[in-house]
Design a protein around this motif. Structure first.
Motif, PDB file in Angstrom:
ATOM      1  N   ALA A  70       0.829  -1.210   0.000  1.00 16.36           N
ATOM      2  CA  ALA A  70       0.000   0.000   0.000  1.00 16.36           C
ATOM      3  C   ALA A  70       0.859   1.255   0.000  1.00 16.36           C
ATOM      4  CB  ALA A  70      -0.931  -0.006   1.217  1.00 16.36           C
ATOM      5  N   VAL A  71       1.941   1.209   0.772  1.00 19.11           N
ATOM      6  CA  VAL A  71       2.863   2.348   0.791  1.00 19.11           C
ATOM      7  C   VAL A  71       3.480   2.543  -0.583  1.00 19.11           C
ATOM      8  CG1 VAL A  71       5.012   3.237   1.763  1.00 19.11           C
ATOM      9  CG2 VAL A  71       3.366   2.100   3.253  1.00 19.11           C
ATOM     10  N   GLY A  72       3.883   1.437  -1.221  1.00 19.24           N
ATOM     11  CA  GLY A  72       4.471   1.524  -2.549  1.00 19.24           C
ATOM     12  C   GLY A  72       3.500   2.090  -3.572  1.00 19.24           C
ATOM     13  N   ASP A  73       2.248   1.642  -3.554  1.00 14.81           N
ATOM     14  CA  ASP A  73       1.234   2.147  -4.486  1.00 14.81           C
ATOM     15  C   ASP A  73       1.009   3.639  -4.288  1.00 14.81           C
ATOM     16  OD1 ASP A  73       0.796  -0.229  -5.746  1.00 14.81           O
ATOM     17  OD2 ASP A  73      -0.867  -0.834  -4.451  1.00 14.81           O
ATOM     18  N   ALA A  74       0.819   4.037  -3.029  1.00 15.38           N
ATOM     19  CA  ALA A  74       0.548   5.443  -2.747  1.00 15.38           C
ATOM     20  C   ALA A  74       1.725   6.323  -3.151  1.00 15.38           C
ATOM     21  CB  ALA A  74       0.229   5.619  -1.260  1.00 15.38           C
TER      22      ALA A  74
ATOM     23  N   GLU B 177       3.980   5.741  -5.454  1.00 11.37           N
ATOM     24  CA  GLU B 177       4.093   5.806  -6.907  1.00 11.37           C
ATOM     25  C   GLU B 177       3.068   6.778  -7.490  1.00 11.37           C
ATOM     26  OE1 GLU B 177       4.441   2.733 -10.692  1.00 11.37           O
ATOM     27  OE2 GLU B 177       3.553   2.047  -8.807  1.00 11.37           O
ATOM     28  N   ASN B 178       1.840   6.725  -6.960  1.00 12.62           N
ATOM     29  CA  ASN B 178       0.793   7.628  -7.461  1.00 12.62           C
ATOM     30  C   ASN B 178       1.098   9.085  -7.144  1.00 12.62           C
ATOM     31  OD1 ASN B 178      -0.674   5.490  -8.490  1.00 12.62           O
ATOM     32  ND2 ASN B 178      -1.826   5.191  -6.584  1.00 12.62           N
ATOM     33  N   VAL B 179       1.528   9.323  -5.940  1.00 12.77           N
ATOM     34  CA  VAL B 179       1.818  10.706  -5.543  1.00 12.77           C
ATOM     35  C   VAL B 179       3.034  11.240  -6.290  1.00 12.77           C
ATOM     36  CG1 VAL B 179       2.548  12.148  -3.607  1.00 12.77           C
ATOM     37  CG2 VAL B 179       0.754  10.446  -3.290  1.00 12.77           C
ATOM     38  N   TYR B 180       4.017  10.403  -6.497  1.00  9.94           N
ATOM     39  CA  TYR B 180       5.204  10.796  -7.262  1.00  9.94           C
ATOM     40  C   TYR B 180       4.791  11.271  -8.648  1.00  9.94           C
ATOM     41  CZ  TYR B 180       9.924  10.334  -9.300  1.00  9.94           C
ATOM     42  OH  TYR B 180      11.118  10.561  -9.923  1.00  9.94           O
ATOM     43  N   ALA B 181       3.922  10.492  -9.280  1.00  5.40           N
ATOM     44  CA  ALA B 181       3.484  10.846 -10.635  1.00  5.40           C
ATOM     45  C   ALA B 181       2.679  12.141 -10.646  1.00  5.40           C
ATOM     46  CB  ALA B 181       2.661   9.705 -11.217  1.00  5.40           C
ATOM     47  N   GLU B 182       1.786  12.308  -9.685  1.00  4.67           N
ATOM     48  CA  GLU B 182       0.951  13.502  -9.661  1.00  4.67           C
ATOM     49  C   GLU B 182       1.770  14.755  -9.344  1.00  4.67           C
ATOM     50  OE1 GLU B 182      -1.917  13.708 -10.749  1.00  4.67           O
ATOM     51  OE2 GLU B 182      -2.312  11.571 -10.969  1.00  4.67           O
ATOM     52  N   ARG B 183       2.711  14.642  -8.432  1.00  8.67           N
ATOM     53  CA  ARG B 183       3.517  15.808  -8.084  1.00  8.67           C
ATOM     54  C   ARG B 183       4.400  16.239  -9.248  1.00  8.67           C
ATOM     55  NH1 ARG B 183       7.157  16.291  -4.989  1.00  8.67           N
ATOM     56  NH2 ARG B 183       6.776  18.405  -4.354  1.00  8.67           N
ATOM     57  N   SER B 184       4.792  15.254 -10.070  1.00  9.38           N
ATOM     58  CA  SER B 184       5.679  15.589 -11.184  1.00  9.38           C
ATOM     59  C   SER B 184       4.992  16.490 -12.210  1.00  9.38           C
ATOM     60  CB  SER B 184       6.149  14.302 -11.871  1.00  9.38           C
ATOM     61  OG  SER B 184       5.049  13.656 -12.515  1.00  9.38           O
ATOM     62  N   SER B 185       3.678  16.416 -12.245  1.00  6.34           N
ATOM     63  CA  SER B 185       2.960  17.241 -13.232  1.00  6.34           C
ATOM     64  C   SER B 185       3.136  18.730 -12.955  1.00  6.34           C
ATOM     65  CB  SER B 185       1.471  16.873 -13.224  1.00  6.34           C
ATOM     66  OG  SER B 185       0.880  17.196 -11.978  1.00  6.34           O
TER      67      SER B 185
ATOM     68  N   ILE C 145       0.810   5.615   6.872  1.00  4.82           N
ATOM     69  CA  ILE C 145       0.742   4.219   6.431  1.00  4.82           C
ATOM     70  C   ILE C 145       1.930   3.438   6.963  1.00  4.82           C
ATOM     71  CG2 ILE C 145       0.909   2.707   4.406  1.00  4.82           C
ATOM     72  CD1 ILE C 145      -0.720   4.747   2.870  1.00  4.82           C
ATOM     73  N   ALA C 146       3.089   4.060   6.938  1.00  5.31           N
ATOM     74  CA  ALA C 146       4.316   3.373   7.363  1.00  5.31           C
ATOM     75  C   ALA C 146       4.419   3.219   8.865  1.00  5.31           C
ATOM     76  CB  ALA C 146       5.536   4.134   6.842  1.00  5.31           C
TER      77      ALA C 146
ATOM     78  N   GLY D 238      10.514   6.654 -13.445  1.00  5.28           N
ATOM     79  CA  GLY D 238      11.120   7.059 -12.178  1.00  5.28           C
ATOM     80  C   GLY D 238      10.256   6.682 -10.989  1.00  5.28           C
ATOM     81  N   ALA D 239       8.924   6.839 -11.149  1.00  7.89           N
ATOM     82  CA  ALA D 239       8.014   6.466 -10.059  1.00  7.89           C
ATOM     83  C   ALA D 239       8.103   4.978  -9.765  1.00  7.89           C
ATOM     84  CB  ALA D 239       6.590   6.850 -10.430  1.00  7.89           C
ATOM     85  N   SER D 240       8.174   4.180 -10.847  1.00  7.39           N
ATOM     86  CA  SER D 240       8.289   2.729 -10.662  1.00  7.39           C
ATOM     87  C   SER D 240       9.586   2.380  -9.941  1.00  7.39           C
ATOM     88  CB  SER D 240       8.221   2.048 -12.025  1.00  7.39           C
ATOM     89  OG  SER D 240       8.391   0.656 -11.891  1.00  7.39           O
ATOM     90  N   ARG D 241      10.680   3.057 -10.339  1.00  2.00           N
ATOM     91  CA  ARG D 241      11.965   2.789  -9.683  1.00  2.00           C
ATOM     92  C   ARG D 241      11.957   3.219  -8.218  1.00  2.00           C
ATOM     93  NH1 ARG D 241      16.223   4.751 -14.419  1.00  2.00           N
ATOM     94  NH2 ARG D 241      15.959   2.910 -15.788  1.00  2.00           N
TER      95      ARG D 241
END
Length: 540
Positions: free
Chosen positions: A305-309, A311-319, A353-354, A493-496
């Motif tokens: 769950a931490v990994g999913d969240a 990754e999603n936040v990383y992608a959204e912030r990059s915008s 979460i952590a 990058g988010a996946s990594r």
């Protein structure tokens, strides 16, 4: 004085028994362990003492004629015999060859005034008995508790025991229940003297001998040695002396007694905890089970769950940094769907979460530990299975908090901006400025009067306008392509980042579980394996 030399097999078995006693604490019955520990102590003491002497004890009940038989064998009136109620209150010892016997008699706790030595002048052909220490024990059924206890103690210490039975009480339950049933494997160091044979006819004596042999076999004495005797007439006394002399001459009775005692205690331990397939049980936690425990604990603390969240936040912030600015600016005039995600609070939520999820999933942590213990202890004796579960749970009470504290240190840093985001943003804004400059050029060329200063005439040259338009289209295309490429790079990058985060969290979960679960369990598994290895060595 010559100390006894043990056979390699006996030494190894004694060492194995010591290991069984050490590892069996809290697993085996305490009384059984205490008996085994006492046997080790007695064996160690006996092996240090004279090997040139053989301790033979005459044991029997009140009225069996034990003291009379003692006197008959020694050839002297050494042990008093009663008249109205014959009974022996203290142990008497007759020694053939006193040199070196002192420490052994001290160990047996025979009082000085009850020790008698057969001097060479009195031997009268009894040289075959040289090295014999003959004991006349107190009656084992004495009404005196002290005498009864001393008889039990010396029966356990003697190298060879001669049970003196009388025709009236040869099947006495107190003798057979307390002693004879424990003699399985002790045939080599046990003799039965059916005394007072003078009171019986030849037929009656033969019948009693047969009956006694049958009785002893039913009680587990496979090859009983029965000698009819009479201290009054001397019948059978020489036969009994011959049996004793053979044991004394071989100098093996003490070793045989220890071997028989070891066999008896090994049998009782094996009955309590059968060897069976115990040695096939794991002695350590294999890699597959370690990985299984780590996976279960990662699920329990919400690592995916931490990994999913993250990754999603990383992608959204990059915008906010690498998206093509024009679509983003246009999007400001529409309702922003990202506000529903409350991205401003995501950092706190992800950190939560952590940390908080460990406590919330403490039941799953317990289930993971339980599953590990169940798999490893399958097929074990219930006592050891309970011990493995107890070891697995020994630190599990603090496991959720330990995971919480450790994983909190690797909570994702959502405010971190990669350097390449900043570089790409500068590049995109450079393209934006280039497009704006192109618009300005077109505006000047189309709408500004032809009279321009010489330095600006190029902007009014209609021949350049198509090229400016082409350049502007190229800028737009380049900006769109860089936006698409940047999104791809962001997703990669988010996946990594997710993989890095999950890998680090798994590493920490594995380290915590190894310390708090695997190590205690492996210690118990090693103890289990060592115990049964020692028990196997004891039985060989």
């Amino acid at each position: 004085m010559t100390t006894m030399t043990t056979k390699p097999g006996l030494a190894a078995r004694l060492s194995a028994l010591a290991k069984v006693v050490e590892l069996g604490r809290g697993r085996l019955d305490k009384k059984l362990l205490d008996e085994a520990a006492m046997l080790l102590l007695q064996a160690g003491d006996r092996l240090k003492l004279s090997s040139e002497h053989t301790v033979v004890a005459l044991a029997g009940g009140t009225g069996s004629g034990k003291s009379s038989l003692f006197n008959a064998i020694s050839g002297l009136e050494l042990s008093p015999t009663g008249v109205r109620r014959p009974t022996t209150a203290r142990t008497h010892a007759c020694v053939w060859g006193i040199e070196g016997a002192g420490p052994l008699l001290d160990w047996l706790q025979i009082q000085e005034r009850h020790r008698f030595s057969r001097a060479s002048a009195l031997d009268k052909g009894d040289g075959q008995l040289h090295g014999l220490i003959l004991l006349d024990l107190p009656d084992h059924d004495s009404i005196r508790a002290l005498a009864d206890t001393e008889a039990d103690r010396l029966i356990g210490l003697a190298d060879l025991v001669v049970w003196v039975l009388d025709p009236q009480k040869y099947a006495d339950a107190s003798t057979h229940r307390r002693y004879v049933t424990e003699l399985a494997g002790h045939e080599a160091v046990t003799v039965f003297a059916l005394n007072q044979a003078d009171r019986l006819t030849t037929e009656e004596l033969a019948e009693l001998v047969i009956d006694l042999n049958d009785l002893l076999r039913r009680e587990g004495v496979e090859h009983p040695s029965v000698v009819p005797t009479s201290a009054v007439t001397g019948r059978g006394v020489e036969s009994l002396k011959s049996v004793v002399a053979t044991a004394v001459a071989r100098r093996r009775a003490a070793i045989q007694k220890l071997e028989a005692d070891l066999h008896r205690i090994e049998r009782r331990i094996s009955e309590s905890m059968p060897l069976g397939e115990a040695l096939s049980a794991p002695s350590s936690v294999d890699e597959a089970r370690r990985l299984g425990l780590t996976d279960a604990l990662c699920d329990a603390v919400g690592v995916p769950a931490v990994g999913d969240a993250m990754e999603n936040v990383y992608a959204e912030r990059s915008s906010q940094w690498v998206g093509w600015p024009y679509p983003r600016w246009i999007g400001k005039f529409r309702t922003d769907p990202l506000k529903s995600l409350r991205l401003d609070d995501v950092s706190k939520e992800i950190r939560g979460i952590a940390t908080a999820s460990v406590s919330a999933q403490s039941a799953e942590v317990g289930n993971a530990v339980q599953a590990l213990a169940d798999g490893l202890s399958m097929g074990m004796h219930p006592v050891w299975r309970t011990a493995v579960h107890k070891a697995a749970r020994s630190k599990s009470g603090g496991l959720p908090q330990a995971l919480t504290d450790d994983l909190a240190q690797v909570a994702p840093q959502l405010d971190r901006v990669p350097a390449w985001w900043r570089v790409l943003m500068l590049w995109q804004y450079f393209l934006v400025l280039a497009f704006v400059a192109g618009l300005a050029w077109l505006g000047v060329g189309l709408f500004v009067p032809e009279q321009l200063p010489p330095s600006l005439e190029v902007f009014g040259d209609s021949a350049t306008l198509p090229w400016v338009g082409l350049a502007m289209a190229a800028v737009l295309g380049l900006g769109a392509l860089s936006g698409i490429a940047s999104r791809n790079f962001v997703e990669l990058g988010a996946s990594r980042e997710r993989e890095r985060l999950e890998r680090e969290m798994r590493r920490r979960v594995a380290a915590v579980s190894a310390t708090m679960v695997v190590e205690p369990v492996e210690a118990e598994l090693h103890r289990h394996h060592s115990f049964y290895t020692a028990l196997r060595d004891l039985s060989t």
